[in-house]
Design an enzyme around this catalytic site. Structure first.
Site, short mmCIF file in Angstrom:
data_model
loop_
_atom_site.label_atom_id
_atom_site.label_comp_id
_atom_site.label_asym_id
_atom_site.label_seq_id
_atom_site.Cartn_x
_atom_site.Cartn_y
_atom_site.Cartn_z
N PRO A 196 41.77 55.14 99.02
CA PRO A 196 40.81 56.13 98.54
C PRO A 196 41.49 57.45 98.16
CG PRO A 196 40.49 55.65 100.89
CD PRO A 196 41.65 54.83 100.45
N ASP A 197 41.00 58.00 97.05
CA ASP A 197 41.46 59.33 96.64
C ASP A 197 40.90 60.34 97.66
OD1 ASP A 197 41.86 61.79 95.46
OD2 ASP A 197 41.39 61.08 93.45
N PHE A 198 41.76 61.22 98.14
CA PHE A 198 41.34 62.15 99.19
C PHE A 198 40.12 62.98 98.81
CE2 PHE A 198 45.64 62.71 101.55
CZ PHE A 198 45.63 61.35 101.82
N ARG A 199 40.00 63.30 97.54
CA ARG A 199 39.02 64.32 97.21
C ARG A 199 37.74 63.83 96.50
NH1 ARG A 199 43.92 66.11 97.07
NH2 ARG A 199 44.41 67.88 98.38
N ASN A 209 52.23 61.10 96.99
CA ASN A 209 51.58 60.08 97.82
C ASN A 209 52.41 59.75 99.05
OD1 ASN A 209 49.71 60.09 95.77
ND2 ASN A 209 50.56 58.28 94.76
N ASP A 224 51.82 56.85 100.64
CA ASP A 224 51.60 55.41 100.85
C ASP A 224 52.85 54.55 100.66
OD1 ASP A 224 51.84 55.19 98.00
OD2 ASP A 224 49.71 55.63 97.78
N HIS A 249 55.41 65.01 99.90
CA HIS A 249 54.59 65.27 101.08
C HIS A 249 54.98 64.39 102.26
CE1 HIS A 249 51.37 67.03 98.16
NE2 HIS A 249 52.40 67.84 98.34
#
Ligand SMILES: [Zn+2]
Length: 344
Positions: A33-36, A107, A109, A126
Site C-alpha cells: 500500500p502507498d503510505f499516503r 522505498n 521494501d 530511507h
C-alpha cells in the site's frame, strides 16, 4: 508519445547510462500500500491500530513506548512477502544491458534487490530491513535478530539489545533520523559524473538520462534531487501527476509521462525492442510468486485480527498487551474468498 522520445534518445545515445530515482508508486502494483492514499493507504490501515497519529509508527519515541504497531507493519512489509513489479525488472534489464548507473529509492521494501539489481547500484535513501541496530547504543545486529520475532504468532515480546537493554529496530529511517551517509556521498559523486565534460570515451559523449518514477516528490531531501540534476543530463518524469521541480521549474528538455510505472516499463521495452530479454527475466521469477502469495494472505489476515483484538482490548480495558491467537478457521475462509475472487 514521450516514451517514443525516450526510446529515440536512448537509441541515439546507446552507451549513456541511466540513473533512476523512484518512490512508492513503483511498488503499489506489488500489493504494497502507498503510505499516503486515503482509504487504501498504509497509514489508513495503521490508524485502526489506534496510533495517536498514523506517522507515529515511524517515530522513535512512540516506538519506544509501544513497538507493536511497527512490528505489525514490519510483518506486513517484510522483504520476501512481495514480488517485484515490471518496473523493478526494468531496472534489472537496464543493469543487464550495462546501462544502469544507479537507483535511488525511497522505498524500504528492498524489491530492487529482489529483482536482481546489484547492491552497489542501489541507494536506499530511507534505509531498509537489511540491518538492525539498537536505538539506545547503536549496536548493529543482523536482520535475522529482528525477523525471528515476526515469525512468532502472536508476537510475544520485542527484541532488545544485549548491551543496554533498549529496543532493536531495522535500519529504516524514522522521522527525525538522519539519512544514511551513502545517500549524500553517492549523489555527490553521481552528480559530478552527470556534469562531466565530454571526453574521448564513448560514455561521456553521450547524454545521460535521469528517470524519476512513481514518486510525489513530497519527502525531503529526496524531493530536491531532481532540481539538482545538472542540465547536461536529460530528465524524465514517469508519474500519474506532474510533480515537484518538473512542475515548478520545468526544463524545455524534460520528458514527462503521466502514466503508471508498469505500463511505462512495458512500452519502453517494446520501443527499444527488448521484449525477449525482458520476458526471460519475468519468466525466471514466476516460480517464486505462488509461495509468496500464500504468505501474503496470512499476513493480511494477521493484521486484521491484530487490529480487531486491539480494539476489543481497549474497549474492555484489559491489561493484556498481546493479541489473542489467530483464528485459523477465519484464515481458511479468507483464503477461499480471495482465491475465489482472484480466479474470476
Ligand atoms: Zn544498546
Amino acid at each position: 508519445m514521450s516514451v517514443k522520445k525516450i526510446a529515440a534518445h536512448m537509441k541515439s545515445n546507446p552507451n549513456a547510462k541511466v540513473i533512476f530515482m523512484v518512490g512508492a508508486g513503483i511498488s503499489t502494483s506489488c500489493g504494497i500500500p502507498d503510505f499516503r492514499s486515503p482509504g487504501t493507504g498504509l497509514y489508513h490501515n495503521l490508524a485502526r491500530l489506534r496510533l495517536p497519529y498514523p506517522e507515529a509508527v515511524f517515530d522513535v519515541d512512540f516506538f519506544q513506548s509501544d513497538p507493536l504497531p511497527f512490528y505489525t507493519l514490519a510483518k506486513e512489509l517484510y522483504p520476501g512477502i512481495f514480488k517485484p513489479s515490471k518496473f523493478h525488472y526494468l531496472l534489472k534489464l537496464f543493469q543487464d544491458k550495462n546501462l544502469l548507473r544507479r537507483v535511488y529509492t525511497q522505498n524500504i521494501d528492498t524489491l530492487e534487490r529482489q529483482a536482481g539489481v546489484k547492491d552497489d547500484l542501489i541507494i536506499e535513501a530511507h534505509g531498509s530491513f537489511a540491518h538492525c541496530h539498537c536505538i539506545g547504543c547503536g549496536k548493529v545486529y543482523p536482520q535475522q535478530v529482528f525477523k525471528s520475532k515476526l515469525d512468532e504468532e502472536p508476537i510475544k515480546d520485542f527484541v532488545k539489545c544485549d548491551v543496554c537493554d533498549e529496543l532493536i529496530k531495522p535500519a529504516i529511517v524514522f522521522f527525525g533520523e538522519d539519512l544514511p551517509d551513502s545517500f549524500s556521498e553517492t549523489w555527490l559523486s553521481d552528480s559530478e559524473w552527470l556534469r562531466e565534460k565530454p571526453s574521448n570515451s564513448d560514455e561521456h559523449q553521450q547524454q545521460p538520462l535521469v528517470i524519476v518514477a512513481g514518486t510525489s516528490l513530497a519527502v525531503y531531501p529526496f524531493a530536491s534531487l531532481p532540481e539538482e540534476i545538472p542540465r547536461k543530463a536529460k530528465r524524465v518524469l514517469c508519474n500519474l501527476e506532474t510533480v515537484g521541480d518538473f512542475k515548478t521549474n520545468k526544463r524545455s528538455t524534460d520528458l514527462i509521462v503521466n502514466q503508471l510505472s508498469d505500463s511505462f516499463a512495458e512500452q519502453l521495452v517494446e520501443e527499444l525492442g527488448w521484449q525477449e530479454d525482458f520476458q526471460k527475466i519475468l519468466t525466471a521469477q514466476t516460480a517464486v510468486t505462488d509461495a509468496s502469495k500464500e504468505r501474503l494472505l496470512e499476513v493480511v489476515h494477521d493484521l486484521e485480527s491484530l487490529s480487531l483484538n486491539r480494539s476489543e482490548r481497549d474497549d474492555s480495558n484489559k491489561q493484556d498487551k498481546m493479541p489473542r491467537h489467530t483464528d485459523y478457521h477465519a484464515i481458511d475462509e479468507h483464503k477461499k474468498m480471495v482465491n475465489k475472487s482472484s480466479s474470476t
